[in-house]
Write an enzyme that holds these catalytic residues in place. Structure first.
Site, PDB file in Angstrom:
ATOM      1  N   THR A 561       0.837  -1.202   0.000  1.00 26.74           N
ATOM      2  CA  THR A 561       0.000   0.000   0.000  1.00 26.74           C
ATOM      3  C   THR A 561       0.868   1.246   0.000  1.00 26.74           C
ATOM      4  O   THR A 561       0.611   2.205  -0.729  1.00 26.74           O
ATOM      5  CB  THR A 561      -0.930  -0.002   1.228  1.00 26.74           C
ATOM      6  OG1 THR A 561      -1.658  -1.224   1.257  1.00 26.74           O
ATOM      7  CG2 THR A 561      -1.890   1.160   1.167  1.00 26.74           C
ATOM      8  N   TYR A 624     -13.283  -5.791  -0.076  1.00 27.16           N
ATOM      9  CA  TYR A 624     -14.451  -5.269  -0.777  1.00 27.16           C
ATOM     10  C   TYR A 624     -15.475  -6.387  -1.010  1.00 27.16           C
ATOM     11  O   TYR A 624     -16.509  -6.434  -0.356  1.00 27.16           O
ATOM     12  CB  TYR A 624     -14.067  -4.600  -2.102  1.00 27.16           C
ATOM     13  CG  TYR A 624     -15.249  -3.887  -2.747  1.00 27.16           C
ATOM     14  CD1 TYR A 624     -15.746  -2.713  -2.200  1.00 27.16           C
ATOM     15  CD2 TYR A 624     -15.867  -4.411  -3.876  1.00 27.16           C
ATOM     16  CE1 TYR A 624     -16.847  -2.072  -2.760  1.00 27.16           C
ATOM     17  CE2 TYR A 624     -16.954  -3.783  -4.446  1.00 27.16           C
ATOM     18  CZ  TYR A 624     -17.443  -2.610  -3.888  1.00 27.16           C
ATOM     19  OH  TYR A 624     -18.532  -1.992  -4.455  1.00 27.16           O
ATOM     20  N   TYR A 648      -1.421 -10.530   5.950  1.00 31.54           N
ATOM     21  CA  TYR A 648      -1.587  -9.112   6.315  1.00 31.54           C
ATOM     22  C   TYR A 648      -3.034  -8.877   6.743  1.00 31.54           C
ATOM     23  O   TYR A 648      -3.956  -9.048   5.944  1.00 31.54           O
ATOM     24  CB  TYR A 648      -1.213  -8.266   5.101  1.00 31.54           C
ATOM     25  CG  TYR A 648      -1.258  -6.766   5.289  1.00 31.54           C
ATOM     26  CD1 TYR A 648      -1.274  -5.916   4.177  1.00 31.54           C
ATOM     27  CD2 TYR A 648      -1.286  -6.175   6.540  1.00 31.54           C
ATOM     28  CE1 TYR A 648      -1.311  -4.541   4.325  1.00 31.54           C
ATOM     29  CE2 TYR A 648      -1.326  -4.798   6.700  1.00 31.54           C
ATOM     30  CZ  TYR A 648      -1.342  -3.986   5.590  1.00 31.54           C
ATOM     31  OH  TYR A 648      -1.380  -2.626   5.728  1.00 31.54           O
ATOM     32  N   ARG A 653      -8.693  -1.182   6.071  1.00 26.96           N
ATOM     33  CA  ARG A 653      -8.633  -1.073   4.615  1.00 26.96           C
ATOM     34  C   ARG A 653      -9.472  -2.144   3.926  1.00 26.96           C
ATOM     35  O   ARG A 653     -10.077  -1.885   2.889  1.00 26.96           O
ATOM     36  CB  ARG A 653      -7.175  -1.166   4.128  1.00 26.96           C
ATOM     37  CG  ARG A 653      -6.342   0.075   4.437  1.00 26.96           C
ATOM     38  CD  ARG A 653      -4.981  -0.010   3.770  1.00 26.96           C
ATOM     39  NE  ARG A 653      -4.163   1.169   4.041  1.00 26.96           N
ATOM     40  CZ  ARG A 653      -4.178   2.285   3.293  1.00 26.96           C
ATOM     41  NH1 ARG A 653      -4.972   2.363   2.246  1.00 26.96           N
ATOM     42  NH2 ARG A 653      -3.398   3.302   3.607  1.00 26.96           N
ATOM     43  N   LYS A 676       1.339  -9.852   9.660  1.00 34.64           N
ATOM     44  CA  LYS A 676       1.421  -8.415   9.895  1.00 34.64           C
ATOM     45  C   LYS A 676       0.070  -7.997  10.465  1.00 34.64           C
ATOM     46  O   LYS A 676      -0.938  -8.020   9.762  1.00 34.64           O
ATOM     47  CB  LYS A 676       1.728  -7.663   8.599  1.00 34.64           C
ATOM     48  CG  LYS A 676       1.736  -6.145   8.775  1.00 34.64           C
ATOM     49  CD  LYS A 676       1.916  -5.413   7.442  1.00 34.64           C
ATOM     50  CE  LYS A 676       1.834  -3.899   7.658  1.00 34.64           C
ATOM     51  NZ  LYS A 676       1.929  -3.149   6.378  1.00 34.64           N
TER      52      LYS A 676
END
Length: 819
Positions: A561, A624, A648, A653, A676
């Site tokens: 990102t 999403y 992750y 997000r 992470k």
């Protein structure tokens, strides 16, 4: 008693068999040994004390001079300081001085090789080594002074100045030069050029050498016997012109000279051209002997480059006999004319297709058969992705009977449906075919007729029966050769229903172990800088990575990102991962962000990432379009089999948390390096108590996560700016004072969505151009002023770069919408 000892010693000397060997035999033995071992022989016998000086091939590198093998297996767990690196260089130079002083007493020298990261600081010493070698009538000189050949595991400062090479060194005063081979890496070419110092040169290779167009032209005018010229990554070259009847140049190789605009060749002796790089303006005049060409077009215009090679080249090089073309991401979408110009003399065509999708309609192969009417040998190197969509594609190909094609070779053939259709079409139309070679191993071109076979995928569909059935259907009497190696697998393994077949490699290459990834503490989510037109600024990117290396970063997240992977095409994404591995993979662990909310894309990108050498992958959960817990586990299982991976979790997000039970399920995979985690330190503690490796993704919590909650380290955004201070927080024990001092900067970096503040900050520090890919825009002026104050309060010396921090105006920024 003393007399008795003396007689015994004399008797031992007389019986020493080594001393009885003739000098010629001794010299022959020494010449067969590596230099380091040859020098060691001086302790075996008194008569051997200086015998090594007859060694005709001197190779000075870390292993031979310092006895260090660290450059063979670089480590990222420590970072050597500047003073230590300086000390190592001085030690290396001092040792080479001693060896050359002894070697000057010996006989003729055949070759001198220096592979160590040296620069302008040691110019006089390097000049002395070359002078000594030239006095000993040396015929080959190889100077690789790049950082890639140093055994030190930290990159050097960006202030490092290159060594300036003077061509006049190649000839001793009053003598003619004997140097026939010269290879330079990471040097600067210097004037003046004497008239006799280059007369003997036959082969010249320049890698990352600073040399202008005029300097190269002047150089060639003095190389009256030069036959082979290689130019690699020489970024000062813009317009190249090879002309003149006096040029004996036969083989020309140009690779990745990215600023090159024009290439004109007008020399009747040139026989082979190899070009790899962006599309340039080619001009061929008076080249009757240019019969071999290898072309690989990269960057944005590769489509037009491939089209040029298959059309206009027919009229520009009508005498061409062998064409080797690497087509990247183009054959499936390449628009070729119905009736293109014919290559009337080409007897051999090598076509490498990357990737060879199962959606390819194969119209290009009919074009090949039409436009190469006298083709005798066709080699197709296929790079099919392992994830096949299995869609029904209607392929209506015209009949194109070829009367001269008698030898067909297909590499990278796994027996997929589109590959079989390609083979079937060629067999039906090659009416004169005599020999067919099929191999699952991919074949890669390394230059000057140097080919390397890669090992085949661990699982594939190719069977001997499949190819024999095709031959029987078309009723051809063809000699069939199926190549294989020790890893040949039975086809039954590929028939398991609903089984994903990973395109993984069993070679270690640059890949590391999962345990090695688990040991990393400071991993920087590296920023991707841009040129004014929105393309990658690789020079600035390399500087950013070098600064991370210098201040102790152990790993990089490429295309995350922070690196704006979400704004990249997959082509750009994989290219940047490959570039990072190629330039820095020996000094730092490269972790590619190849995750996606599409399992298909995640699989494909991860395959490509590991294929170009990344050490580990970073995978996010599907965002999403969310999925169930079971779907999440299946998604991660599909990619974990390919290599070391970090999961992750960033619900802010993705809109969906990865619950601990998913991670506990995934720990059954040996490739899970860790997670992470951005939820918070309580979640970090929950994992670390169960032996799961965690990197916090929250810079404001990294100090406590490391020292109070058991986190291994951090995947950091802030370390783009102050890698040295972040390293202190992770390695030097609790430091709440430093942590508090950095908190205002960390809060400033996350006042707007990352990477907006980071991009603004790096531009104000002068280490990247102030270019933003939309939809990101710089912070407002008030926030930019605030950043300048933060830099001054922490200390400019703690930040990356050397320029003074400044407040940029709104007009200084460039916003790019098309990229």
């Amino acid at each position: 008693m003393g007399i008795k000892r003396l007689k015994t010693a004399e008797l031992m000397v007389r019986r020493d068999p080594l001393m009885e060997l003739p000098d010629g035999i001794l010299s022959k033995i020494i010449s067969l040994l590596p230099l380091r071992e040859a020098i060691r022989t001086s302790i075996l016998s008194k008569s051997w004390k200086s015998i090594w000086t007859c060694h005709s091939h001197l190779k000075f590198d870390s292993l031979n001079v310092l006895g260090s093998r660290a450059h063979l297996r670089p480590s990222t767990t420590t970072c050597i300081s500047k003073s230590s690196r300086r000390k190592e260089r001085r030690k290396f130079v001092h040792r080479v001085d001693e060896l050359m002083n002894h070697r000057c007493k010996g006989l003729k020298m055949n070759s001198l090789t220096v592979h160590f990261h040296l620069g302008k600081e040691f110019s006089s010493r390097i000049d002395d080594w070359i002078n000594c070698a030239v006095m000993k009538e040396v015929e080959s000189i190889d100077l690789n002074l790049s950082k890639s050949c140093s055994h030190m595991n930290c990159a050097c400062s960006t202030k490092h100045e290159h060594y300036r090479f003077d061509c006049g060194l190649l000839a001793a005063p009053g003598r003619k030069s004997n140097v026939k081979f010269l290879k330079l890496d990471s040097c600067i070419f210097s004037v003046p050029l004497s008239s006799n110092c280059l007369n003997s040169l036959i082969t010249l290779e320049l890698w990352r050498v600073s040399i202008s167009d005029d300097m190269l032209k002047k150089l060639l005018s003095n190389c009256l016997h030069l036959e082979t010229l290689s130019l690699h990554c020489c970024q000062d070259l813009v317009n190249l012109n090879f002309d003149g009847s006096s040029l004996r140049l036969k083989f020309l190789r140009i690779q990745e000279c990215l600023r090159l605009n024009e290439l004109e060749i007008s020399s009747e002796n040139v026989r082979r051209l190899e070009y790899s790089g962006p599309v340039v303006s080619f001009s061929f005049k008076d080249v009757p002997n240019l019969v071999e060409a290898y072309l690989c077009f990269t960057q944005n215009n590769r489509l037009s480059g491939t089209a040029y090679a298959l059309t206009r080249l027919a009229s520009e090089l009508p005498q061409l006999e062998k064409l080797n073309l690497l087509s990247i991401l183009s054959m499936n979408v390449l628009k070729l004319p119905e009736n293109g110009p014919a290559f009337t003399n080409v007897k051999e065509l090598v076509l490498s297709i990357y990737p060879f999708h199962d959606e390819d309609r194969l119209s290009w192969i009919a074009y090949i058969l039409r436009t190469f009417p006298l083709l005798q040998k066709l080699q197709l190197n296929l790079f099919s992705p392992s994830f096949i969509k299995q869609r029904e594609i209607e392929r209506l190909l015209p009949e194109c009977p070829h009367k001269h094609l008698n030898e067909l070779e297909m590499n990278g053939f796994y027996g997929e449906k589109h590959e079989i259709e390609l083979l079937k079409y060629l067999l039906e139309n090659s009416v004169a075919l005599k020999a067919l070679t099929v191999s699952p191993c991919r074949k890669v071109f390394r230059g000057f007729n140097n080919w390397v076979y890669e090992k085949e995928s661990s699982l594939y569909l190719l069977t001997r029966k499949t190819v024999y059935d095709l031959l029987r259907k078309v009723k051809l009497n063809v000699k069939l050769t199926l190549l294989k190696n020790n890893k040949w697998r039975p086809p039954q393994a590929a028939l398991i229903p609903n089984c994903h077949l990973p395109m993984r490699s069993f070679e270690s290459k640059n890949r590391t172990s999962t345990e090695d990834i688990k040991s990393l503490r400071l991993i920087t989510a590296i920023k991707t800088p841009y040129l004014p037109d929105g393309r990658f600024d690789l020079e600035a990117y390399d500087d950013l990575v070098n600064m991370q290396l210098e201040d102790g970063a152990e790993g990089l997240i490429v295309g995350g990102t922070t690196g704006e992977g979400q704004l990249m095409s997959w082509d750009e994404h994989i290219m940047l991962i490959g570039h990072t591995v190629n330039c820095f993979g020996g000094s730092i662990r490269v972790i590619g962000n190849t995750g996606s909310n599409s399992t298909r894309e995640a699989i494909h990108a991860t395959e490509q990432g590991f294929a170009v050498g990344m050490h580990a992958a970073l995978h996010i959960n599907p965002y999403y379009g969310k999925t169930s817990i079971e779907g999440m586990i299946s998604h991660f299982d599909s990619v974990l089999s390919m290599g070391p991976s970090i999961i992750y979790n960033v619900p802010s997000r993705t809109g969906q948390d990865i619950p601990p039970r998913v991670i506990h399920t995934l720990t059954q995979s040996p490739n899970l390096a860790g997670i992470k985690e951005c939820v918070g330190n309580d979640r970090v503690k929950q994992y670390t108590d169960n032996g799961i490796v965690v990197w916090t993704g929250n810079d404001d919590q990294l100090h406590d996560a490391r020292w109070d909650y058991g986190a291994t380290g951090v995947i950091s955004v802030t370390s783009n700016l102050i890698p040295g201070l972040i390293r202190q927080l992770l390695f030097e024990g609790k430091n709440p004072s430093l942590n508090s001092k950095l908190m205002p900067l960390i809060e400033w970096l996350f006042q707007e969505p990352n990477p907006i503040p980071l991009n603004t900050a790096l531009a104000q520090l002068g280490v990247i151009r102030p270019v933003f890919r939309l939809p990101y825009v710089p912070l407002p002026l008030a926030k930019r002023v605030e950043f300048v104050k933060l830099v001054k309060s922490i200390g400019r010396e703690n930040f990356v770069g050397d320029k003074d921090v400044q407040v940029l105006d709104d007009d200084d920024f460039i916003l790019v919408g098309r990229y």
